[in-house]
Design a protein around this motif. Structure first.
Motif, short mmCIF file in Angstrom:
data_model
loop_
_atom_site.label_atom_id
_atom_site.label_comp_id
_atom_site.label_asym_id
_atom_site.label_seq_id
_atom_site.Cartn_x
_atom_site.Cartn_y
_atom_site.Cartn_z
N GLN A 61 -10.11 0.54 2.05
CA GLN A 61 -9.50 -0.38 3.18
C GLN A 61 -10.67 -0.97 4.00
OE1 GLN A 61 -5.31 1.45 4.43
NE2 GLN A 61 -7.02 3.13 4.94
N LEU A 99 -5.70 1.57 -2.51
CA LEU A 99 -5.42 1.03 -1.17
C LEU A 99 -6.58 -0.40 -0.99
CD1 LEU A 99 -5.16 3.97 1.02
CD2 LEU A 99 -3.55 2.84 -0.10
N LYS A 100 -6.96 -0.63 -2.05
CA LYS A 100 -7.71 -1.94 -2.03
C LYS A 100 -7.02 -2.98 -2.64
CE LYS A 100 -11.45 -1.07 -5.56
NZ LYS A 100 -10.77 -2.12 -6.75
N SER A 102 -11.61 5.10 7.84
CA SER A 102 -11.97 4.06 6.97
C SER A 102 -13.57 4.23 7.00
CB SER A 102 -11.55 2.68 6.97
OG SER A 102 -10.08 2.56 6.51
N SER A 138 -1.54 -2.36 7.49
CA SER A 138 -2.78 -1.42 7.85
C SER A 138 -2.21 -0.11 8.19
CB SER A 138 -3.87 -2.07 8.40
OG SER A 138 -4.05 -3.41 8.40
N SER A 143 -6.13 -7.74 8.06
CA SER A 143 -6.10 -6.18 8.07
C SER A 143 -6.98 -5.56 9.29
CB SER A 143 -6.20 -5.29 6.76
OG SER A 143 -7.67 -5.33 6.46
N ARG A 169 0.72 -1.10 0.22
CA ARG A 169 0.08 -0.13 -0.01
C ARG A 169 0.73 1.44 0.16
NH1 ARG A 169 -2.36 -3.66 -1.09
NH2 ARG A 169 -4.40 -4.50 -0.55
#
Length: 676
Positions: free
Chosen positions: A478, A233-234, A370, A266, A364, A146
């Protein structure tokens, strides 16, 4: 500082203890830490081997000799010339791991990480099992990707806990950075070209180098199964090339077993948030350089919150592959000869790669930011930029969403012994670059530009808002894996207006197929994903299930509405691009033409108020649509080397009509994983 996550929705039934490794660094000497006694316990079956001996073994292997002769015959070059070329490739590629440079990097990283993060939390039990596993078989470390910070933080943690240093697969641009490239090489990085294409010799050197590291148990090998750093970020669809290379020594019986260790990293806030959003909007990525790194030193003035590194349970490749493939096929050809992987082997490797990414997702930790981003994105951007959202409303909804996340069994990074209002306030303060709180309301912070003589155009204003919106999207992403399966089911319920599982399943499978470039689904598990979605909706009290009927409860309307809104930006973006291809696009188009034209169309529709999501402007979403249409055989490449595509408008139109519900569910194929 220690944290446990059992009461915060930890997926493990046991208490999971995370320790802040920076706490000790803040209390003691960084120099003392760098020069501490480092006494790892390496793989017991591995004989001592230097970097030079490893490289010599690669060059002298029967496999590379055989490929060199093949290349010489094909190109007309002398064999010795080909072997010299192979030696040059290996020199460019190979790592030169040295403990002195690990100590140097640990000293530098201690200084940098303490400035960037309030804490780096690692699960001590996961490290203990890794330490044991590293002694028993070759270990493959598989973190998600990430941020650039990922690259050496794993090594930093392993150094802290006396676990053997890994060698790390990295992109070749990093090798070109003056001084830094050589430091990375001596810290264990080996460098791979991004565009290998059909270069047979390069593939041979790379695959033999990777296999030799595994065969000899030279060091734990670390690589990113997603291939690239995720700009959204996925999780990205895994690449299986490197995965096959690391597993081949096991397939051929050269090692008894290989241990795979999924690692979930994370972030509360990533360093590159603005850079990633600009890349998604078409701004070219800056070239990696030492000067660029020095200029980026201003990030040291910012706070990026906490970081969690969750080392997953070590998994045996031998156990995972049992019943998935027949390894006897590898006995039919000498091990030293090139073998094209069978369809069975490719399917097994693909399944394993997807499994690793799913485990990374499940490991994560979801941050309050988020959850907040998920809710802010369901508010029109014009409201967030002009009127703002009432603070009390955002707080109430975030706490409601926290409960839903816990009901769904996710891990949650919600600080203990801190009031909810304080957590919310500190989260907004952490993400001050995109949201601000003023007079009891929350506003979206648009990108600031230098003063100019002329006012910005409406199109430029859209891009300014889009930058902030796409940063919010990345933080929402996320947490998206927690919701995606129940969101697909909630969307199927809305579009089909059915309560029968037999009618919902085919539409669920259709949505899963269309969006399989957006989200990670393990191949062949459509029915299991559907049942998981049913169970989660039942668990949170949204539906009642009686045999084959699924009844929505009044208490579940808010849950279903939220889940449907989570998926709506993807549906709207895909429908926009289907519309372009059916109405305005040419029958033949290039990828570049498609991206520019779709971005222009999306901008016009946002300005007119017809489109309410900025995700249609993202090049990642646009490329995922193209990949989905190729997979669903609605577009086709005109040639293997070119970048031109031919569109089947009838097929695209049919997919769009299915997605909008114009084609009823009984007309869909009901077989899970069936082709459309």
């Amino acid at each position: 500082m220690k944290r446990t996550y059992r009461d915060l929705g930890g997926a493990s039934p046991e208490d999971e203890e995370f320790v802040d490794i920076l706490e000790e660094r803040r209390r003691s000497s960084d120099l003392g830490f760098a020069f501490r006694t480092f006494s790892p316990h390496p793989y017991r079956a591995a004989p001592p081997c230097s970097t030079a001996e490893l490289n010599r073994a690669v060059l002298e292997s029967q496999y590379l000799r055989y490929v060199a002769k093949e290349v010489a015959v094909e190109t007309g070059m002398p064999v010795e010339k080909v072997r010299e070329e192979a030696m040059g490739i290996l020199d460019e590629m190979s790592q030169n791991l040295q403990l002195g440079f690990i100590r140097l990097m640990s000293y530098i990283l201690s200084k940098v990480l303490k400035r960037l993060f309030s804490g780096i939390f690692v699960n001590v039990e996961g490290l203990a099992t890794l330490q044991q596993a590293a002694q028993e078989s070759p270990v493959i470390l598989m973190p998600n990707h990430r941020s650039y910070v990922d690259f050496l933080v794993i090594s930093y943690i392993l150094f802290s806990y006396d676990i053997p240093m890994p060698v790390i697969a990295a992109g070749i641009p990093l090798a070109g950075m003056k001084i830094v490239g050589e430091i990375l090489r001596r810290s264990g990085a080996f460098f791979i070209r991004r565009a290998i294409g059909s270069d047979k010799l390069y593939w041979a050197v790379l695959s033999e180098y990777v296999r030799m590291i595994v065969r000899k148990g030279y060091a734990p090998l670390e690589f990113y199964v997603e291939g690239l750093r995720s700009r959204t970020l996925k999780a990205l669809t895994p690449k299986i090339g490197m995965m096959h290379m690391v597993l081949e020594p096991f397939f051929k019986g050269e090692v008894f077993d290989i241990t795979l260790v999924p690692i979930s990293i994370s972030y509360e806030r990533v360093l590159e948030e603005s850079l990633l959003a600009h890349e998604l909007l078409g701004v070219p990525k800056p070239k990696e350089s030492t000067m660029g790194l020095l200029k980026a030193s201003r990030v040291l003035q910012e706070n990026y919150g906490s970081m969690h590194v969750n080392f997953g349970r070590p998994l045996s490749a031998r156990q995972l592959c049992e019943g998935k493939m027949n390894r006897c096929q590898y006995n039919l050809i000498p091990r030293d000869l090139p073998q094209k992987p069978t369809q069975e082997a490719q399917a097994c490797v693909s399944w394993l790669a997807h499994l690793m990414v799913r485990i990374q997702e499940e490991g994560s930790l979801i941050s309050p930011g988020s959850l907040m981003a998920s809710l802010l994105l369901q508010v029109p951007a014009t409201v967030l930029t002009k009127d703002g959202l009432p603070w009390h409303q955002l707080t109430e909804k975030t706490l409601w969403l926290r409960k839903l996340v816990l009901d769904f069994g996710a891990r949650l990074n919600w600080p203990e012994h801190v009031s909810d209002s304080e957590v919310m306030s500190s989260t907004v303060a952490l993400h001050h670059s995109i949201v601000r709180r003023k007079a009891g309301r929350v506003y979206l912070v648009e990108e600031q530009e230098p003063e100019r003589k002329h006012p910005i155009s409406p199109e430029e204003a859209v891009m300014r808002t889009a930058t902030a919106a796409l940063i919010l999207v990345s933080y929402r992403n996320q947490a998206l894996h927690v919701f995606v399966r129940p969101a697909l089911l909630a969307t199927a319920i809305r579009i089909t207006k059915s309560t029968q599982k037999g009618e919902l399943l085919p539409f669920f499978c259709f949505l899963r197929d269309v969006f399989s470039n957006e989200f990670i689904f393990i191949p062949g598990r459509s029915s299991q994903d559907f049942e998981e979605a049913c169970c989660l909706l039942k668990k949170c009290g949204a539906v009642h299930i009686d045999r084959e009927e699924l009844t929505v409860l009044d208490t579940g309307l808010e849950v279903l509405s939220h889940l449907q809104e989570l998926l709506k930006p993807f549906i709207d973006s895909y429908q926009l691009m289907f519309r372009y291809l059916c109405e305005e696009g040419d029958h033949v188009f290039s990828e570049k033409e498609f991206l520019l034209a779709v971005r222009d169309l999306a901008t016009k529709l946002i300005l007119s108020g017809e489109l309410h999501t900025y995700e249609a402007l993202s090049s990642d979403t646009q490329k995922n649509v193209m990949a989905a249409l190729r997979r669903l055989e609605a577009t086709a490449k005109l040639n293997s080397d070119g970048n031109e595509y031919k569109v089947n408008r009838a097929a695209v139109r049919r997919i769009g009509e299915m997605l909008s519900g114009k084609i009823p569910p009984q007309n869909l194929q009901a077989t899970p994983d069936a082709r459309l």
